[in-house]
Design an enzyme around this catalytic site. Structure first.
Site, PDB file in Angstrom:
ATOM      1  N   GLU A 397       4.891  -7.969  -7.393  1.00  0.00           N
ATOM      2  CA  GLU A 397       4.041  -8.709  -6.381  1.00  0.00           C
ATOM      3  C   GLU A 397       3.075  -9.832  -7.329  1.00  0.00           C
ATOM      4  O   GLU A 397       2.834 -10.960  -6.667  1.00  0.00           O
ATOM      5  CB  GLU A 397       2.968  -7.865  -5.841  1.00  0.00           C
ATOM      6  N   PHE A 420       4.542  -3.984   2.380  1.00  0.00           N
ATOM      7  CA  PHE A 420       3.675  -3.323   2.930  1.00  0.00           C
ATOM      8  C   PHE A 420       2.040  -3.691   2.316  1.00  0.00           C
ATOM      9  O   PHE A 420       2.303  -4.129   1.220  1.00  0.00           O
ATOM     10  CB  PHE A 420       3.591  -1.710   3.066  1.00  0.00           C
ATOM     11  N   ALA A 421       1.282  -3.982   3.363  1.00  0.00           N
ATOM     12  CA  ALA A 421      -0.237  -4.455   2.763  1.00  0.00           C
ATOM     13  C   ALA A 421      -0.560  -3.656   1.767  1.00  0.00           C
ATOM     14  O   ALA A 421      -1.343  -4.193   0.877  1.00  0.00           O
ATOM     15  CB  ALA A 421      -1.214  -4.523   4.030  1.00  0.00           C
ATOM     16  N   ASP A 422      -0.470  -2.191   1.791  1.00  0.00           N
ATOM     17  CA  ASP A 422      -0.846  -1.610   0.586  1.00  0.00           C
ATOM     18  C   ASP A 422      -0.494  -2.122  -0.784  1.00  0.00           C
ATOM     19  O   ASP A 422      -1.185  -2.011  -1.777  1.00  0.00           O
ATOM     20  CB  ASP A 422      -0.368  -0.100   0.642  1.00  0.00           C
ATOM     21  N   PHE A 423       0.789  -2.700  -0.773  1.00  0.00           N
ATOM     22  CA  PHE A 423       1.389  -3.092  -2.208  1.00  0.00           C
ATOM     23  C   PHE A 423       0.535  -4.444  -2.583  1.00  0.00           C
ATOM     24  O   PHE A 423       1.053  -4.838  -3.758  1.00  0.00           O
ATOM     25  CB  PHE A 423       2.679  -3.214  -1.921  1.00  0.00           C
ATOM     26  N   HIS A 464       1.110   3.507   2.728  1.00  0.00           N
ATOM     27  CA  HIS A 464       1.902   2.515   3.475  1.00  0.00           C
ATOM     28  C   HIS A 464       1.059   2.434   4.918  1.00  0.00           C
ATOM     29  O   HIS A 464       1.719   1.989   5.871  1.00  0.00           O
ATOM     30  CB  HIS A 464       3.192   3.250   4.152  1.00  0.00           C
TER      31      HIS A 464
END
Length: 658
Positions: A397, A420-423, A464
């Site tokens: 990322e 996923f926004a978490d990543f 997630h």
């Protein structure tokens, strides 16, 4: 030291000598000024001039170069006026950052130089993006990026090399191995003989170059530039050199053994090359004296210009307005033809129509090409736009966000999908420290949209399910959109892509396939910073966004006795405070609902702003409702307890009856 002329004309040999002499003499002057307190800090490149000068001379003027803080020779070789450099170091207007950043922390499109940030690693990925833009436009260009041996331990280094190798990007990764990372010697930084050995793991070519031999640096880099212009591919270069002064002057060099210092002093790139040119009859003492006199005069004249310049002044309005690049919003009206689609379809449709509108728009993300992404947003896109524009990325990322920054520097747009926004945490640094600050620092826009599939309620557990918008609403320079309905998602996404500023675009996974709406079929836009009043009432004001909008509407349907304003914020930065204030002044009661955990979220800021600006209108305490202060749990019963929906109903009734 052995020098091989290799057919270079005398004029070029002398140019390279003067090219090294100039930054050396500037540095010597700066060290004097540092002791006099006339500059605040200095990172010395003395002993490393051959690398900066040789690499820069090998590149064409239109090719980007990304230096570090010891590469003064890059700036002088590119012909940057000295008074502008001196003004930059003194924080004056004629510098490149309007007093907002120091030393070499800046870029300049005029000279195709992109300076580093203190976090070092992201600029390697930025070089990837610049080179990608050149390759996509079929421009036969090379890009060179510098790093030190210490930064090769950062994850960004490995991510950037891997991306460049997978995509065959024409990048020269230039490691200046100068022996120490601040005070840490190389044997405590890595456990391999040569750093270029790492290239094997990425399927890359590599070279070791004597970084103190200007002819070897120039000749080999020039040869490699020609090669990668013809056949694009990355090459890892390790320049063996030594840092003759401290990491910065205050650090000193007491930790360096005297024997080692003396050994490298004998390898000084300027004095050795000077003797070689004298032996060949190309240079004599008179010429040397003439060169030095000319450079001294240039330094002194430009220092006077910088000193005579008044201290920088600004205004509050100017500073605030320079955080973002000005965006001339163009409104595209909604067409009359509509179709009833889901939020996931609206995002896909909006993205596809933007791809049709902008030929220079690139999409990057994990599994987004033939697979269509985990949520199938980009399904069919490779057939429509090809894999050059719809790019699967490795799982890296940080490098991909940095590459998006590079694309923007080189005049292209990009949309990056976080699976996923978490990543996004793995790409957090370049977002908040590069994209967010770059326009304020040196006027460069970051034309990047980062799509953020987010939210709980789908049993996806702690990694997630987060809705982490507050990480970014806190950071000046970023814009944040968070639609709750399909029509808003499509129109706001189009605006986000049009906007030259970095946008975090949140898409709630739980709404993707559960919310339908009649959506115009053609391309249209919705302005940022304009909330939508979904219901109008006199009893109280409900302010929310994302899934909270649907929870609020559902709860209010159960309580027809409550006549409430329901405000869907739609964008969190910019935030439509006027609509909030108008509603509170009418109803005198406010409840703010967010899915995020309560402490430190957007609800807290809204509550504080209303207290500061509408206190005299309030008839009750402001209510804030959010999720529990825990990670998002997996089990359905735990997740329902975690989410604020039921607590919102209780708080709403309490506020109504207050």
């Amino acid at each position: 030291m052995r020098y091989h002329i290799g057919g270079l004309p005398q004029e070029k040999l002398l140019d390279l000598y003067k090219g090294m002499l100039k930054p050396r003499m500037i540095e010597e002057k700066m060290l004097v000024l540092l002791r006099q307190g006339k500059i605040s800090k200095w990172f010395s490149g003395i002993g490393q001039e051959a690398i900066s000068v040789g690499v820069t001379h090998a590149l064409n003027p239109e090719e980007y170069i990304l230096p570090m803080h010891r590469n003064l020779g890059v700036f002088t070789s590119r012909g940057v006026p000295l008074h502008r450099l001196f003004s930059q170091w003194q924080g004056k207007k004629s510098g490149f950052t309007n007093g907002r950043d120091r030393s070499f922390h800046f870029g300049t499109q005029e000279y195709k130089i992109v300076g580093m940030i203190s976090h070092l690693g992201p600029q390697l990925g930025v070089a990837d993006g610049i080179a990608l833009a050149d390759m996509l436009r079929r421009k036969k260009r090379a890009t060179a990026v510098f790093t030190g041996e210490g930064a090769t331990s950062e994850g960004d280094f490995h991510e950037a090399l891997n991306v460049a190798s997978v995509w065959n990007l024409p990048v020269l990764f230039c490691i200046e191995n100068n022996g120490y990372g601040l005070s840490t010697p190389t044997n405590e930084q890595y456990n391999c003989k040569d750093l270029v050995d790492r290239a094997k793991g990425y399927g890359m070519e590599s070279r070791i170059i004597d970084g103190n031999n200007i002819l070897e640096v120039y000749s080999k880099v020039n040869e490699l530039c020609k090669a990668i212009r013809k056949r694009p591919r990355p090459i890892l270069l390790e320049f063996k050199t030594f840092r003759m002064r401290g990491h910065e002057e205050a650090s000193g060099t007491k930790y360096v053994p005297e024997k080692l210092m003396n050994k490298w002093a004998k390898k000084d790139p300027i004095s050795n090359y000077e003797e070689f040119l004298k032996d060949k009859g190309f240079l004599d003492d008179a010429k040397i004296e003439a060169y030095r006199a000319e450079i001294t005069e240039e330094i002194n004249a430009n220092l006077k210009t910088a000193y005579d310049e008044p201290s920088i002044e600004s205004t509050l309005t100017k500073e605030l307005n320079n955080v973002y690049q000005e965006f001339d919003y163009k409104h595209y009206k909604k067409n009359e033809k509509i179709e009833n689609i889901r939020l996931v379809d609206a995002v896909s449709q909006g993205l596809e129509q933007s791809m049709e509108k902008y030929n220079d728009l690139i999409i990057m993300g994990q599994d987004i090409a033939d697979y269509g992404g985990v949520f199938k947003i980009t399904e069919g896109f490779t057939k429509a736009f090809g894999k050059r524009r719809v790019r699967n990325t490795p799982i890296c990322e940080s490098a991909i966000v940095s590459a998006a920054m590079g694309l923007s520097i080189n005049g292209m747009k990009s949309v990056v999908e976080m699976q996923f926004a978490d990543f996004v945490s793995s790409g957090f640094n370049p977002i908040v420290n590069y994209l967010a600050k770059v326009h304020y620092r040196w006027g460069q826009n970051a034309d990047v949209v980062i799509r953020m599939p987010c939210g709980a309620g789908v049993g996806a557990g702690p990694f997630h399910s987060q809705t982490n918008e507050a990480w970014f609403t806190k950071t000046p320079g970023l814009k944040v959109a968070y639609p709750a309905f399909p029509s808003d998602a499509k129109g706001l996404l189009a605006t986000a892509i049009n906007d030259p500023n970095p946008v975090l675009f949140f898409e709630h996974k739980g709404l993707y396939r559960s919310i339908y709406e009649d959506v115009p079929t053609e391309y249209y836009t919705i302005p940022f910073g304009k909330a939508n009043v979904l219901r109008s009432g006199q009893d109280l004001s409900v302010v929310t966004y994302g899934a909270g909008v649907h929870w609020a509407l559902e709860i209010l349907e159960k309580h027809p006795e409550i006549n409430a304003d329901v405000i869907d914020l739609r964008t969190l930065q910019p935030l439509d405070v006027d609509t909030i204030y108008q509603s509170v002044k009418k109803t005198s009661k406010l409840i703010v609902l967010q899915e995020d955990t309560l402490f430190g979220g957007i609800a807290s800021d809204i509550a504080a702003m209303v207290m500061e600006n509408c206190f005299e209108y309030l008839d009750a305490p402001i209510k804030r409702v959010g999720s529990l202060e825990t990670p998002v749990p997996f089990a359905k019963s735990l997740e329902e307890e975690y989410l604020p929906k039921q607590r919102f109903e209780a708080a709403l009734l309490e506020l109504y009856t207050y």
